[in-house]
Design a protein around this motif. Structure first.
Motif, short mmCIF file in Angstrom:
data_model
loop_
_atom_site.label_atom_id
_atom_site.label_comp_id
_atom_site.label_asym_id
_atom_site.label_seq_id
_atom_site.Cartn_x
_atom_site.Cartn_y
_atom_site.Cartn_z
N ARG A 9 72.53 87.39 31.83
CA ARG A 9 72.05 86.82 33.09
C ARG A 9 71.85 85.32 32.94
O ARG A 9 72.26 84.52 33.80
N SER A 10 71.21 84.93 31.83
CA SER A 10 70.97 83.51 31.60
C SER A 10 72.27 82.73 31.55
O SER A 10 72.41 81.68 32.17
N HIS A 11 73.27 83.28 30.80
CA HIS A 11 74.55 82.58 30.72
C HIS A 11 75.29 82.59 32.04
O HIS A 11 75.94 81.60 32.40
N GLY A 12 75.17 83.71 32.78
CA GLY A 12 75.81 83.77 34.10
C GLY A 12 75.27 82.70 35.03
O GLY A 12 76.03 82.04 35.74
N ILE A 13 73.93 82.51 34.99
CA ILE A 13 73.31 81.47 35.80
C ILE A 13 73.88 80.11 35.42
O ILE A 13 74.19 79.28 36.28
N PHE A 14 74.08 79.91 34.10
CA PHE A 14 74.59 78.60 33.65
C PHE A 14 76.02 78.38 34.14
O PHE A 14 76.36 77.29 34.63
N ILE A 15 76.86 79.41 34.08
CA ILE A 15 78.25 79.28 34.56
C ILE A 15 78.25 78.91 36.03
O ILE A 15 78.96 78.00 36.48
N VAL A 16 77.41 79.61 36.78
CA VAL A 16 77.35 79.37 38.22
C VAL A 16 76.86 77.95 38.51
O VAL A 16 77.39 77.26 39.40
N GLU A 17 75.88 77.49 37.71
CA GLU A 17 75.35 76.14 37.93
C GLU A 17 76.43 75.10 37.67
O GLU A 17 76.49 74.07 38.36
N ILE A 18 77.29 75.34 36.68
CA ILE A 18 78.38 74.40 36.42
C ILE A 18 79.31 74.34 37.63
O ILE A 18 79.73 73.26 38.06
N GLY A 19 79.61 75.51 38.20
CA GLY A 19 80.44 75.53 39.41
C GLY A 19 79.81 74.73 40.52
O GLY A 19 80.47 73.92 41.18
N VAL A 20 78.49 74.92 40.73
CA VAL A 20 77.79 74.19 41.79
C VAL A 20 77.87 72.69 41.51
O VAL A 20 78.14 71.90 42.42
N ALA A 21 77.65 72.30 40.24
CA ALA A 21 77.64 70.87 39.91
C ALA A 21 79.00 70.25 40.21
O ALA A 21 79.08 69.17 40.81
N ILE A 22 80.08 70.93 39.82
CA ILE A 22 81.43 70.38 40.07
C ILE A 22 81.66 70.24 41.57
O ILE A 22 82.12 69.19 42.05
N ALA A 23 81.30 71.29 42.32
CA ALA A 23 81.56 71.24 43.76
C ALA A 23 80.75 70.13 44.43
O ALA A 23 81.29 69.35 45.21
N VAL A 24 79.45 70.04 44.08
CA VAL A 24 78.60 69.05 44.74
C VAL A 24 79.07 67.64 44.40
O VAL A 24 79.19 66.77 45.27
N MET A 25 79.39 67.41 43.12
CA MET A 25 79.84 66.09 42.69
C MET A 25 81.12 65.69 43.44
O MET A 25 81.21 64.60 44.01
N ALA A 26 82.09 66.63 43.50
CA ALA A 26 83.36 66.30 44.14
C ALA A 26 83.19 66.07 45.63
O ALA A 26 83.80 65.16 46.20
N VAL A 27 82.31 66.87 46.26
CA VAL A 27 82.13 66.69 47.70
C VAL A 27 81.45 65.37 48.00
O VAL A 27 81.83 64.67 48.95
N MET A 28 80.43 65.00 47.18
CA MET A 28 79.76 63.72 47.41
C MET A 28 80.76 62.57 47.32
O MET A 28 80.78 61.67 48.15
N VAL A 29 81.62 62.61 46.28
CA VAL A 29 82.59 61.54 46.09
C VAL A 29 83.59 61.53 47.24
O VAL A 29 83.93 60.46 47.78
N SER A 30 84.04 62.72 47.65
CA SER A 30 85.05 62.74 48.70
C SER A 30 84.46 62.31 50.04
O SER A 30 85.13 61.63 50.83
N LEU A 31 83.19 62.65 50.28
CA LEU A 31 82.52 62.14 51.49
C LEU A 31 82.48 60.62 51.47
O LEU A 31 82.76 59.96 52.47
N TYR A 32 82.16 60.06 50.29
CA TYR A 32 82.08 58.61 50.20
C TYR A 32 83.45 57.98 50.43
O TYR A 32 83.57 57.01 51.18
N TYR A 33 84.49 58.54 49.80
CA TYR A 33 85.85 58.00 49.98
C TYR A 33 86.20 57.94 51.46
O TYR A 33 86.69 56.93 51.96
N ASN A 34 85.96 59.06 52.16
CA ASN A 34 86.37 59.12 53.55
C ASN A 34 85.55 58.19 54.42
O ASN A 34 86.08 57.53 55.30
N LEU A 35 84.23 58.14 54.17
CA LEU A 35 83.37 57.34 55.05
C LEU A 35 83.53 55.85 54.78
O LEU A 35 83.56 55.05 55.70
N ALA A 36 83.69 55.48 53.50
CA ALA A 36 83.70 54.05 53.17
C ALA A 36 84.98 53.38 53.63
O ALA A 36 84.97 52.21 53.96
N SER A 37 86.10 54.13 53.64
CA SER A 37 87.36 53.49 54.01
C SER A 37 87.84 53.99 55.36
O SER A 37 88.97 53.70 55.75
#
Lengths: 276, 131
Positions: free
Chosen positions: A240-268
């Motif tokens: 369970r502990s490791h499963g939570i960690f895997i899922v958190e990595i997925g969340v981190a990748i998604a959130v990071m990429a979405v923040m950057v892509s929001l910035y790309y679209n809004l800034a230009s």
């Protein structure tokens, strides 16, 4: 109109203040919010998931569905921003501007003129007035690795301290955005192309949902990480502990990429040529 | 109710009243302001008020953070000594989602500006009526 709005807002506030008389007092340990499921989390989350940070355990395990769809909401927001703003039809500009890196001299290449795109000593710029600021660039370059390292720490240490996928992802996204602000959007896009941000935001959600799906295939319920014990080679609690960690990595990748892509679209404004 | 009773009421509930004031500020911004960016700022203030409200619900007087140590036996954790983790979980995701919705709102605003050349609501209404 304004008077009516003031009346409505004041009525709204007065009703809410009247409602607070039935609310639990501040810091009341027996308030309704603290009596139903939350004592179970506090008493049993450590023995059930082996994660000391109860917030992380509840976020990714007990409320795994909620968090998965929150991640999907963020992904959808990035997608919506992309579809609203992205401009693909682009006419070739009349002239291109290049700056000599060492001297700061700007060259204007008229239509038909040629400058090798790969020339190392020149960089393409979009508007002449963007100044080359050595101090800001150097300061940001010094700070950036530490911000990124801290982001990874926040993701990886989410089991034992405040942190996790959402926070770490946002910090990492902020690091990329800082690079884009201190340099320009064009060089940021060379480092982290648009296609990669979109793939990463989809991939993060896929990691989360895929983990749930693997649990389903292994005969347990969706997002029941205990089923991963066989694959990970640990007992069900640690799984369970490791499963939570895997899922958190997925969340981190998604959130990071979405923040950057929001910035790309809004800034230009969807043109992806010149940043702020 | 006596004077001491009122003072106790204020001490017990004043945190809610602060969030209600914040909520009213945000709602006022969303209703009255004609500029669309100011409306978005009002929406964000409202969201912040709700987030603070949830976090304040989680507090328990004199309780510790919801992070246990491995060496504490699970049976010894008394819920009254550890603050409620559930509102924190809910608001953790709400903060990031509010940033994402802010991005979508700003994208819509940019599109409105491209089409009408203004962000003032009444001017947009006039342009829409004349079109």
């Amino acid at each position: 109109m304004k008077r009516f709005a003031l009346l409505a807002v004041l009525l709204f506030g007065a009703l809410l203040v009247y409602g607070t008389t039935d609310f639990p007092d501040w810091g009341d340990p027996s308030s309704p919010a603290a009596t139903h499921v939350s004592p179970h989390y506090i008493r049993h989350s450590l023995e059930e998931t082996a994660v000391p940070n109860i917030v992380t355990a509840v976020l990714a395990d007990y409320r795994g569905y909620d968090t998965m769809f929150e991640t999907s909401v963020i992904f959808t927001a990035g997608l919506a921003c992309f579809f609203l703003l992205r401009v693909f039809a682009r006419k070739a500009p009349d002239s291109r501007l290049y700056r000599h890196r060492a001297t700061g001299i700007t060259l204007r290449i008229e239509q038909g003129g040629r400058l090798p795109e790969g020339a190392r000593e020149f960089e393409r710029i979009d508007s002449q007035w963007v100044p080359y600021d050595l101090i800001i660039r150097t300061a940001c370059r010094l700070v950036l690795p530490f911000i990124q390292l801290f982001a990874l720490y926040v993701v990886a240490h989410g089991h034992h301290s405040p942190g996790g996928g959402f926070q770490g992802g946002v910090i990492f996204g902020a690091a990329v955005i800082l690079y884009a602000i201190s340099h320009d959007l064009r060089s940021t896009l060379q480092m982290l192309p648009e296609r990669r941000t979109v793939l990463m935001s989809a991939g993060g959600v896929l990691i989360y949902a895929g983990t749930g799906l693997i649990c389903l295939l292994l005969g347990a319920q969706f997002l029941d990480y205990a089923a991963l014990a066989g694959i990970l080679g640990v007992d069900p609690i640690m799984a369970r502990s490791h499963g939570i960690f895997i899922v958190e990595i997925g969340v981190a990748i998604a959130v990071m990429a979405v923040m950057v892509s929001l910035y790309y679209n809004l800034a230009s404004v969807g043109r992806f040529d010149e940043g702020l | 109710m006596t004077a001491a009773g009122y003072i106790n009421l204020i001490i017990a509930k004043y945190n809610y009243w602060i969030y209600i004031v914040l909520m009213c500020v945000g709602l006022w911004g969303m209703i009255v302001k004609r500029n669309l960016v100011k409306k978005i700022i009002g929406m964000n203030i409202l969201q912040t008020a709700i987030i603070l409200f949830y976090v304040s619900i989680a507090t328990k007087k004199g309780a510790a953070l919801p992070i246990l140590a491995h060496h504490i036996g699970a049976h010894r954790t008394d819920p009254a000594t550890i603050i409620n983790p559930l509102p924190h979980v809910l608001m953790l995701t709400a903060i990031v989602v509010s940033v994402a919705t802010l991005g979508v709102a700003l994208a819509l605003t940019i599109n409105i500006y491209k089409r009408y050349g203004t962000l003032e609501e009444d001017e947009i209404h006039d342009l829409m009526r004349n079109a």
